[in-house]
Design a protein around this motif. Structure first.
Motif, PDB file in Angstrom:
ATOM      1  N   GLU A  71      12.956   2.907  -6.692  1.00  0.00           N
ATOM      2  CA  GLU A  71      12.816   4.096  -5.844  1.00  0.00           C
ATOM      3  C   GLU A  71      11.356   4.345  -5.481  1.00  0.00           C
ATOM      4  O   GLU A  71      11.071   5.025  -4.503  1.00  0.00           O
ATOM      5  N   ASP A  72      10.446   3.780  -6.260  1.00  0.00           N
ATOM      6  CA  ASP A  72       9.025   3.853  -5.920  1.00  0.00           C
ATOM      7  C   ASP A  72       8.729   2.728  -4.930  1.00  0.00           C
ATOM      8  O   ASP A  72       8.135   1.703  -5.265  1.00  0.00           O
ATOM      9  N   CYS A  73       9.167   2.921  -3.699  1.00  0.00           N
ATOM     10  CA  CYS A  73       9.170   1.837  -2.712  1.00  0.00           C
ATOM     11  C   CYS A  73       8.517   2.216  -1.393  1.00  0.00           C
ATOM     12  O   CYS A  73       8.504   1.402  -0.459  1.00  0.00           O
ATOM     13  N   LEU A  74       7.975   3.420  -1.298  1.00  0.00           N
ATOM     14  CA  LEU A  74       7.461   3.883  -0.012  1.00  0.00           C
ATOM     15  C   LEU A  74       6.055   3.328   0.211  1.00  0.00           C
ATOM     16  O   LEU A  74       5.040   4.028   0.105  1.00  0.00           O
TER      17      LEU A  74
ATOM     18  N   ILE B 289       0.856  -1.188   0.000  1.00  0.00           N
ATOM     19  CA  ILE B 289       0.000   0.000   0.000  1.00  0.00           C
ATOM     20  C   ILE B 289       0.890   1.236   0.000  1.00  0.00           C
ATOM     21  O   ILE B 289       1.729   1.397   0.894  1.00  0.00           O
ATOM     22  N   PRO B 290       0.732   2.133  -0.953  1.00  0.00           N
ATOM     23  CA  PRO B 290       1.594   3.328  -0.983  1.00  0.00           C
ATOM     24  C   PRO B 290       1.173   4.336   0.088  1.00  0.00           C
ATOM     25  O   PRO B 290       0.000   4.684   0.207  1.00  0.00           O
ATOM     26  N   TYR B 291       2.141   4.778   0.882  1.00  0.00           N
ATOM     27  CA  TYR B 291       1.859   5.841   1.841  1.00  0.00           C
ATOM     28  C   TYR B 291       2.472   7.167   1.410  1.00  0.00           C
ATOM     29  O   TYR B 291       2.109   8.231   1.938  1.00  0.00           O
ATOM     30  N   ALA B 292       3.383   7.118   0.442  1.00  0.00           N
ATOM     31  CA  ALA B 292       4.019   8.341  -0.062  1.00  0.00           C
ATOM     32  C   ALA B 292       4.260   8.202  -1.562  1.00  0.00           C
ATOM     33  O   ALA B 292       4.371   7.087  -2.091  1.00  0.00           O
ATOM     34  N   GLN B 293       4.344   9.313  -2.227  1.00  0.00           N
ATOM     35  CA  GLN B 293       4.617   9.308  -3.656  1.00  0.00           C
ATOM     36  C   GLN B 293       6.072   8.907  -3.909  1.00  0.00           C
ATOM     37  O   GLN B 293       6.928   9.049  -3.041  1.00  0.00           O
ATOM     38  N   ALA B 294       6.331   8.426  -5.107  1.00  0.00           N
ATOM     39  CA  ALA B 294       7.683   7.992  -5.462  1.00  0.00           C
ATOM     40  C   ALA B 294       8.643   9.176  -5.398  1.00  0.00           C
ATOM     41  O   ALA B 294       8.409  10.202  -6.055  1.00  0.00           O
ATOM     42  N   PRO B 295       9.736   9.078  -4.629  1.00  0.00           N
ATOM     43  CA  PRO B 295      10.691  10.188  -4.493  1.00  0.00           C
ATOM     44  C   PRO B 295      11.707  10.193  -5.644  1.00  0.00           C
ATOM     45  O   PRO B 295      12.911   9.998  -5.437  1.00  0.00           O
ATOM     46  N   LEU B 296      11.220  10.404  -6.847  1.00  0.00           N
ATOM     47  CA  LEU B 296      12.058  10.310  -8.038  1.00  0.00           C
ATOM     48  C   LEU B 296      12.593  11.674  -8.457  1.00  0.00           C
ATOM     49  O   LEU B 296      11.963  12.703  -8.229  1.00  0.00           O
ATOM     50  N   ARG B 297      13.781  11.640  -9.100  1.00  0.00           N
ATOM     51  CA  ARG B 297      14.403  12.791  -9.728  1.00  0.00           C
ATOM     52  C   ARG B 297      14.421  14.022  -8.810  1.00  0.00           C
ATOM     53  O   ARG B 297      15.105  14.018  -7.814  1.00  0.00           O
TER      54      ARG B 297
ATOM     55  N   TYR C 263      19.812  12.968 -10.304  1.00  0.00           N
ATOM     56  CA  TYR C 263      19.533  12.320 -11.580  1.00  0.00           C
ATOM     57  C   TYR C 263      20.497  11.180 -11.900  1.00  0.00           C
ATOM     58  O   TYR C 263      20.443  10.607 -12.975  1.00  0.00           O
ATOM     59  N   LEU C 264      21.362  10.833 -10.953  1.00  0.00           N
ATOM     60  CA  LEU C 264      22.231   9.681 -11.160  1.00  0.00           C
ATOM     61  C   LEU C 264      21.415   8.393 -11.169  1.00  0.00           C
ATOM     62  O   LEU C 264      20.406   8.268 -10.475  1.00  0.00           O
ATOM     63  N   ASN C 265      21.868   7.417 -11.951  1.00  0.00           N
ATOM     64  CA  ASN C 265      21.196   6.130 -12.027  1.00  0.00           C
ATOM     65  C   ASN C 265      21.254   5.415 -10.681  1.00  0.00           C
ATOM     66  O   ASN C 265      22.319   5.295 -10.080  1.00  0.00           O
ATOM     67  N   SER C 266      20.109   4.932 -10.215  1.00  0.00           N
ATOM     68  CA  SER C 266      20.057   4.316  -8.886  1.00  0.00           C
ATOM     69  C   SER C 266      20.880   3.036  -8.812  1.00  0.00           C
ATOM     70  O   SER C 266      21.434   2.706  -7.760  1.00  0.00           O
TER      71      SER C 266
END
Length: 611
Positions: free
Chosen positions: A104-107, A55-63, A281-284
Motif C-alpha cells: 500500500e506504500d506505493c504512491l 520517488i515518493p510523491y505521497a505518504q503511504a495511505p495506510l489504515r 483495517y482489513l488485510n490488503s
C-alpha cells in the motif's frame, strides 16, 4: 521519402549498436526536496539518460488514511535511494506487474530524463498513466527510457491506488471514492512543482494514458481546477465518454462497495461509519484475493455530473478547460480484442452442433451484452443485428468477428469520434490516430490472456503500448519468447515516439523527418493510420460511429429516426421477425442451464471492465 527512410534506419542501427556499449553509474543529485541517488546511463563517456526510480510523491495511505485523499510526501531526510523500482499498488496477482512486490506504500513515480539536469534545460514532460481497468498495473512495467532518449523529453511514470483501495465509495459517507484520480492529480502536481530539478519545464506537461489510463487522463481534462497543471493530453484507446469508463450495470461501484462492506464487516451492517473503519483495517492480501471491478464515480467533489453531461454543457468551466488543451485521441483498429477471452470461453463451454454455434455467438454474446446497456429493446437489437450483418448461415468465427467489430465501434471508435468532434475548436489542436499494425507479440499476454483467435487480423488493444514502450524489451511481455523486433518494428516505434514527443513539445506531432499528420477538424475528419506504412485518411469508420451516436440513442428512446438526412446510416424499422434465427439458441437455454448462462454473462461483464 527515401531520404526519410534512410534517416530512420540510421537512427535504429545507431540505437542497436550503442545498446551494447552502455553502462550505468550511480550518482547523487541535489533537489529542493533533498539529495537523491539515481543512475546515469553512459555511452562511452557521454551521458545518454538519467534515471530516478521510486520517488515518493505521497505518504503511504495506510489504515486510517485508506479511502482518503493522498497526503503530500514532502521532503526526505538524508539521501533518497532512487536506483531501484518500488512495489506495485495492491492488486490481483499478475506476474508482469508485481515483479518488485506489492504494498500500500506505493504512491511513487519514476523519472527518465535526457541530459542535462539543470533547471534551464526546460525539457517538455510526458506523464504516463497506466491502464488495467483501474484494477491492475504498475508504473515500473513501462520503461520510459527509449521514449525519453528518442524524443528528448522527460518521461514520468506514476503509480496510483487501484481497485477497492482506489475507488471504494459509499453514498452519504466520508468514503467518497476516486482516490486513484486524486493520486494521479497529486503526482502531476509533484511534477509541476519539482520537475525543474530534473531539467524539465513545468509549463510544458503532457499527460498520456492508455485504456483505463486513457479514461483517467480524459477525466482529469474535465476538472477545471487542473487548469495550469498540464497543457496537453493523449488518450489512447480510452476516452471519458465511453461506456467502459465506469463499472458495468450490476457491478456499480456504490453497490459493490456496499455489498462487500456488509459482507466483510457484518457486525457493523447498520453503521456506515463503522463499516468504513472496519474496511480500512482489513488485510490488503485478503482484499485483493479476487478480481472485483471498481471505477470512478460522480462524487460531488471532483465531479458533480457525468462526463457526457459535462461535455454537452459547452459553456461550463469544465468544457472550456477541456477545449483549451491540445489533444490526441488514438485507437487500435481491433480494440475489441478485449473480448477474446470471453469468446474463447464461449467456444469451450458451449459444445453443440456447428449449425447452432453462430446463433449462440449472437444470443449469448452480442445480444446479451447489448441488453445489459439498452434493455430488451427488440427494435434496437434488430437494427444492430442487420447493421453488422449477423447472418444465420454464417460460421461461429464470422459471428465472433462481427461481435468484436461491434464491440470496437460501440466502446472505442464511436466515443473517440464523439469526443474529438466535441473538442475541435480554433484555439487548440486536435489529432486522431489509428493503429492497425500488429506488434510482434500479442499484447493480451500482459493480462495473462491466451493466444488470439486464428481469424484475428489487425492491431489488438494495447498494441500501441508495445510500440511506445516495450519494443526493445519483448521479453518483458513473454520471458520465453524467441521473437525479436525487426528493423521495421523498431523504425515504427521510433516514429511513434517522435510523433508523441513532438506533440508534447509544441502541440503539433509533425516535423520534417515524419510523414505529415493532418490536424483534425469536423469537415475533413483527418486521421493518421499506422499500418505497414504510415498514411493519412479521412472519416475513419464514420458510418459506424454515426450509427451508435445518432441512430441507436433514438432507438433506445423509441423515437422517430426517419428525420435524419444521412439515410445510409439509418436502417428501415421492419418487424423484429429478423431475430427469429436466434430462437433455436433460446431453445437450448435449458440444455446449458441457468448456471452456464450466468457464467458467460459474468465473463462478458468482467472483460468489459478489465480494460
Amino acid at each position: 521519402m527515401i531520404l526519410v527512410h534512410f534517416i530512420f534506419l540510421s537512427i535504429v542501427l545507431f540505437l542497436k549498436v550503442t545498446v551494447g556499449q552502455q553502462r550505468t553509474k550511480v550518482f547523487t543529485h541535489k533537489t529542493k526536496l533533498g539529495a537523491i541517488r539515481g543512475m546515469k546511463t553512459l555511452n562511452k563517456d557521454s551521458v545518454e539518460l538519467y534515471t530516478f526510480l521510486n520517488i515518493p510523491y505521497a505518504q503511504a495511505p495506510l489504515r486510517r488514511y485508506r479511502f482518503t485523499k493522498p497526503r503530500a510526501f514532502g521532503s526526505w531526510n538524508g539521501t533518497l535511494n532512487a536506483t531501484t523500482y518500488g512495489p506495485a499498488c495492491p492488486q490481483v496477482y499478475n506476474k508482469h506487474f508485481v515483479k518488485y512486490g506489492i504494498s500500500e506504500d506505493c504512491l511513487h513515480l519514476n523519472i527518465y530524463a535526457p541530459p542535462n539536469l539543470i533547471s534551464t534545460s526546460r525539457k517538455s514532460v510526458m506523464v504516463w498513466v497506466h491502464g488495467g481497468s483501474y484494477t491492475v498495473g504498475t508504473a515500473s512495467f513501462y520503461d520510459g527510457s527509449m521514449l525519453a532518449k528518442t524524443g528528448g523529453v522527460i518521461v514520468v511514470t506514476i503509480n496510483y491506488r487501484l481497485g477497492l483501495f482506489g475507488f471504494f465509495a459509499l453514498k452519504n459517507s466520508t468514503a467518497r471514492g476516486n482516490y486513484g484520480l486524486w493520486d494521479q492529480m497529486m503526482a502531476i502536481r509533484w511534477v509541476k512543482d519539482h520537475i525543474d530539478d530534473y531539467g524539465g519545464d513545468p509549463n510544458s506537461i503532457t499527460i498520456v494514458g492508455q485504456s483505463a489510463g486513457g479514461f483517467s487522463v480524459g477525466f482529469l481534462a474535465l476538472i477545471p481546477q487542473n487548469r495550469g497543471l498540464f497543457h496537453r493530453v493523449i488518450m489512447q484507446s480510452g476516452v471519458p465518454n465511453s461506456s467502459l469508463k465506469i463499472t458495468r450495470p450490476g457491478y456499480d461501484t456504490y453497490a459493490t462497495s456496499d455489498v462487500l462492506s456488509r459482507q466483510w464487516c457484518p457486525f457493523f451492517e447498520n453503521s456506515i461509519a463503522m463499516r468504513i473503519i472496519c474496511m480500512r483495517y482489513l488485510n490488503s492480501t485478503f482484499v485483493t484475493s479476487q478480481y472485483i471491478p471498481f471505477a470512478p464515480v460522480v462524487d460531488d467533489d471532483l465531479f458533480t455530473q457525468d462526463s457526457e453531461d459535462i461535455l454537452k454543457d459547452t459553456n461550463s468551466s469544465a468544457s472550456l478547460f477541456f477545449k483549451s488543451l491540445d489533444i490526441i485521441v488514438t485507437n487500435c483498429d481491433t480494440d475489441g480484442s478485449v473480448l477474446f477471452p470471453t469468446i474463447e470461453n464461449l467456444a469451450q463451454n458451449i459444445k453443440l452442433d456447428s449449425l447452432i454455434m453462430p446463433d449462440l455467438a449472437w444470443h449469448y454474446g452480442a445480444q446479451s451484452m447489448l441488453e445489459v446497456y439498452y434493455g430488451k429493446n427488440k427494435r434496437l437489437l434488430s437494427n444492430v443485428w442487420r447493421f453488422y450483418d449477423f447472418k444465420q448461415n454464417g460460421t461461429f468465427e464470422d459471428q465472433c468477428r462481427k461481435w468484436t467489430e461491434l464491440y470496437t465501434d460501440l466502446f472505442f471508435n464511436a466515443p473517440s469520434t464523439e469526443i474529438i468532434n466535441t473538442h475541435y475548436n480554433n484555439r487548440s489542436s486536435t489529432f486522431r490516430f489509428i493503429m492497425s499494425r500488429k506488434s510482434p507479440i500479442y499484447p493480451g499476454i500482459m493480462y495473462n490472456e491466451p493466444s488470439p483467435p486464428g481469424w484475428f487480423h489487425g492491431a489488438a488493444h494495447s498494441d500501441d503500448v508495445v510500440y511506445l514502450f516495450l519494443m526493445e524489451k519483448l521479453q518483458e511481455l513473454d520471458p520465453n519468447t524467441t521473437i525479436k523486433a525487426t528493423e521495421a518494428d523498431l523504425m515504427f516505434s521510433s516514429k511513434m515516439r517522435l510523433y508523441w514527443s513532438n506533440f508534447a513539445k509544441t502541440g503539433n506531432p509533425n516535423d520534417p523527418r515524419l510523414p505529415l499528420w493532418p490536424c483534425y477538424n469536423t469537415d475533413n475528419k483527418s486521421f493518421m493510420l499506422f499500418n505497414q506504412e504510415i498514411s493519412s485518411g479521412n472519416s475513419y469508420r464514420n458510418k459506424e460511429a454515426e450509427f451508435w451516436l445518432k441512430v441507436v440513442p433514438h432507438l433506445h428512446e423509441d423515437l422517430d429516426i426517419t428525420s435524419y438526412s444521412d439515410t445510409s446510416t439509418v436502417l428501415s424499422l421492419k418487424s423484429t421477425s429478423e431475430l427469429s434465427h436466434a430462437s433455436s439458441a433460446r431453445h437450448y437455454t435449458r440444455v446449458f442451464g441457468r448456471e452456464i448462462v450466468f457464467q458467460m454473462l459474468v465473463s462478458i461483464f468482467l472483460v468489459c471492465d478489465f480494460y
